[in-house]
Motif scaffolding. Structure first.
Motif, PDB file in Angstrom:
ATOM      1  N   HIS A 264      11.288  -3.354  -0.824  1.00 38.54           N
ATOM      2  CA  HIS A 264      11.741  -2.561   0.109  1.00 38.54           C
ATOM      3  C   HIS A 264      12.116  -3.124   1.433  1.00 38.54           C
ATOM      4  O   HIS A 264      12.806  -2.490   2.350  1.00 38.54           O
ATOM      5  N   THR A 268      16.583  -0.824   5.911  1.00 34.87           N
ATOM      6  CA  THR A 268      15.893   0.259   6.991  1.00 34.87           C
ATOM      7  C   THR A 268      15.517   1.455   6.215  1.00 34.87           C
ATOM      8  O   THR A 268      14.097   1.916   6.467  1.00 34.87           O
ATOM      9  N   SER A 269      16.187   2.078   5.351  1.00 41.17           N
ATOM     10  CA  SER A 269      15.741   3.199   4.687  1.00 41.17           C
ATOM     11  C   SER A 269      14.729   3.002   3.493  1.00 41.17           C
ATOM     12  O   SER A 269      13.933   3.947   3.406  1.00 41.17           O
ATOM     13  N   SER A 272      11.239   2.595   5.493  1.00 45.62           N
ATOM     14  CA  SER A 272      10.883   3.904   5.676  1.00 45.62           C
ATOM     15  C   SER A 272       9.805   4.579   4.693  1.00 45.62           C
ATOM     16  O   SER A 272       8.927   5.324   4.951  1.00 45.62           O
ATOM     17  N   GLN A 273       9.966   4.063   3.604  1.00 46.16           N
ATOM     18  CA  GLN A 273       9.105   4.556   2.515  1.00 46.16           C
ATOM     19  C   GLN A 273       7.697   3.977   2.535  1.00 46.16           C
ATOM     20  O   GLN A 273       6.790   4.467   1.687  1.00 46.16           O
ATOM     21  N   ASP A 289       2.007   2.264   9.500  1.00 49.89           N
ATOM     22  CA  ASP A 289       3.112   2.668  10.321  1.00 49.89           C
ATOM     23  C   ASP A 289       3.731   1.567  11.311  1.00 49.89           C
ATOM     24  O   ASP A 289       4.724   1.416  11.313  1.00 49.89           O
ATOM     25  N   VAL A 292       5.473  -1.332   9.814  1.00 47.32           N
ATOM     26  CA  VAL A 292       6.759  -1.058   8.962  1.00 47.32           C
ATOM     27  C   VAL A 292       7.960  -0.937  10.347  1.00 47.32           C
ATOM     28  O   VAL A 292       9.075  -1.279  10.305  1.00 47.32           O
ATOM     29  N   LYS A 293       7.275  -0.435  11.506  1.00 46.38           N
ATOM     30  CA  LYS A 293       8.077  -0.241  12.906  1.00 46.38           C
ATOM     31  C   LYS A 293       8.498  -1.589  13.110  1.00 46.38           C
ATOM     32  O   LYS A 293       9.644  -1.870  13.639  1.00 46.38           O
ATOM     33  N   LYS A 296      11.247  -3.151  10.896  1.00 42.80           N
ATOM     34  CA  LYS A 296      12.538  -2.104  11.352  1.00 42.80           C
ATOM     35  C   LYS A 296      13.195  -2.845  12.485  1.00 42.80           C
ATOM     36  O   LYS A 296      14.305  -3.149  12.594  1.00 42.80           O
TER      37      LYS A 296
END
Length: 432
Positions: A264, A268-269, A272-273, A289, A292-293, A296
């Motif tokens: 993953h 970026t898409s 997001s998962q 979260d 993940v940020k 990104k």
């Protein structure tokens, strides 16, 4: 009495698919991932500081390919013909292997295996895995179309340069090996480049670099170059993926698990998962979260795109943590878990004004990481439908003879990795 050791001539037929055999051979190069670089006798500075580690790796590979028939009865007879070579990062990152590579041969088939992330190597984590905010031009390796600005992450470039440079002990390169091989080849040969995880990002990039130089090492066009990657993150941007597709797309296979977090990254898409990847077994929490940020933020300008982007994933399923791993932890592992928890709490304390986390959030985050390890490593044996006997043989170090085992290393290196990653994640500086 006939010697029990297997030879290449004893078995040449494989009962596994090409994909399964490639995974098994690629697994072997990771055999010394957590072993510490041993000092030389009398502390003499050697041309190749990793010599003892390479010797151990070579003996372990020989054990799997020659001395014990549990693997060869499934994949047929193979022998190592180049390497294994271990590359070390400059101090202070040279305590553990940074990159490793070896070549195995069966008849006219060759497999070049590239090691994945060494879990104890800070250089692997902080540089080759996470150094994605800065990108390097693929034009450093080939004359590319200026209208197609192909770029790879700087971490991938650093790993690739390690794999291409002369080995400090032998002064040979993979290109040297292939040049000599093709000079003496009596006919067509197949060369497959493979790797998993970090090796899954480096192996196609290495293959492409070899493709760019192919007229120098294969002037008579005798070799077919193929790539099989497992659990790979994205090595470069959209333009690089498009360029790669033109050069090697037709001979590349990308294998990935839908529940593996590593594939993953760094699109970026796909990133997001991740927060809901293991729902409902592991529910969303702010820590996942948050990371993940950060991912990104590091990769957003890179337009990272998978090679063979339409490759369908293997359908992963949530995996219960094995009882052996869940309840029979060694005292060293307990110590590491405590240290990790302290590091995580300390890192989060630095930014309480931005994020509020509870002990339950931290516990779920730990569960998320445990599941991620299962999906990134062990799930592939099941998804690739490996025989249980072979899976246990390859994944259980207790199967090794006593002279090929080392004492369990102290967890200080892994604690250092955990602490540094968490310290960085508390306030990541993308420019640094």
């Amino acid at each position: 009495m006939k010697d029990k050791k297997m030879t290449v001539q004893d078995q040449t037929l494989s009962t596994l698919s090409e994909k399964q055999t490639t995974w098994a051979l690629g697994w072997l190069i990771n055999e010394i991932a957590t072993e510490e670089v041993l000092p030389s006798d009398d502390h003499i500075v050697l041309p190749n500081p990793a010599q003892k580690l390479e010797d151990l790796l070579a003996r372990r590979i020989d054990f799997y390919l020659k001395e014990d028939p549990k693997l060869t009865k499934f994949i047929g007879g193979w022998e190592q013909v180049w390497g294994p070579f271990v590359y070390l990062a400059p101090p202070p990152f040279n305590q553990y292997a940074t990159n490793a590579i070896f070549v195995a041969k069966q008849d006219n088939k060759y497999v070049i295996s590239v090691a994945g992330t060494n879990p104890k190597s800070l250089h692997n984590w902080l540089i080759e895995d996470l150094y994605v905010a800065v990108r390097a031009d693929w034009g450093d390796y080939a004359d590319t179309d200026p209208l197609l600005p192909a770029k790879i992450s700087m971490g991938t470039k650093i790993g690739l340069d390690n794999l291409l440079r002369p080995h400090p002990g032998s002064s040979t390169t993979i290109v040297d090996f292939l040049t000599d091989l093709l000079k003496e080849a009596g006919g067509k040969i197949d060369i497959t480049v493979t790797g998993a995880s970090l090796g899954g990002a480096l192996s196609p990039v290495l293959a492409l670099a070899l493709k760019e130089k192919k007229t120098t090492w294969d002037p008579n066009e005798q070799a077919t170059l193929k790539v099989v990657t497992f659990a790979a993150p994205t090595p470069g941007n959209l333009a690089f993926a498009q360029y790669y597709s033109l050069r090697l797309g037709n001979t590349t296979t990308r294998v990935w698990n839908s529940l593996d977090i590593v594939p993953h990254a760094w699109n970026t898409s796909l990133l997001s998962q991740l927060p809901s990847l293991y729902d409902p077994e592991i529910s969303f929490n702010p820590l996942i979260d948050k990371y993940v940020k950060i991912a990104k933020r590091l990769s957003i300008l890179g337009n990272y795109t998978h090679l063979i982007p339409n490759a369908p994933p293997l359908k992963g399923t949530f995996r219960p943590i094995p009882i052996k791993q869940n309840s029979e932890k060694s005292s060293k592992q307990v110590e590491l878990d405590v240290q990790s928890l302290k590091s995580l709490k300390s890192a989060q304390t630095q930014e309480t004004q931005y994020l509020s986390v509870s002990d339950e959030d931290i516990e779920r985050f730990g569960q998320f990481l445990q599941q991620a390890v299962q999906q990134h490593i062990y799930a592939y044996f099941d998804l690739l439908e490996f025989p249980l006997e072979l899976t246990e043989f390859l994944t259980d170090k207790e199967q090794l003879p006593p002279d090929l085992r080392l004492e369990d290393a102290q967890p200080k290196a892994t604690k250092s990795v955990v602490s540094k990653l968490l310290e960085y994640s508390a306030n990541p500086d993308v420019e640094q």
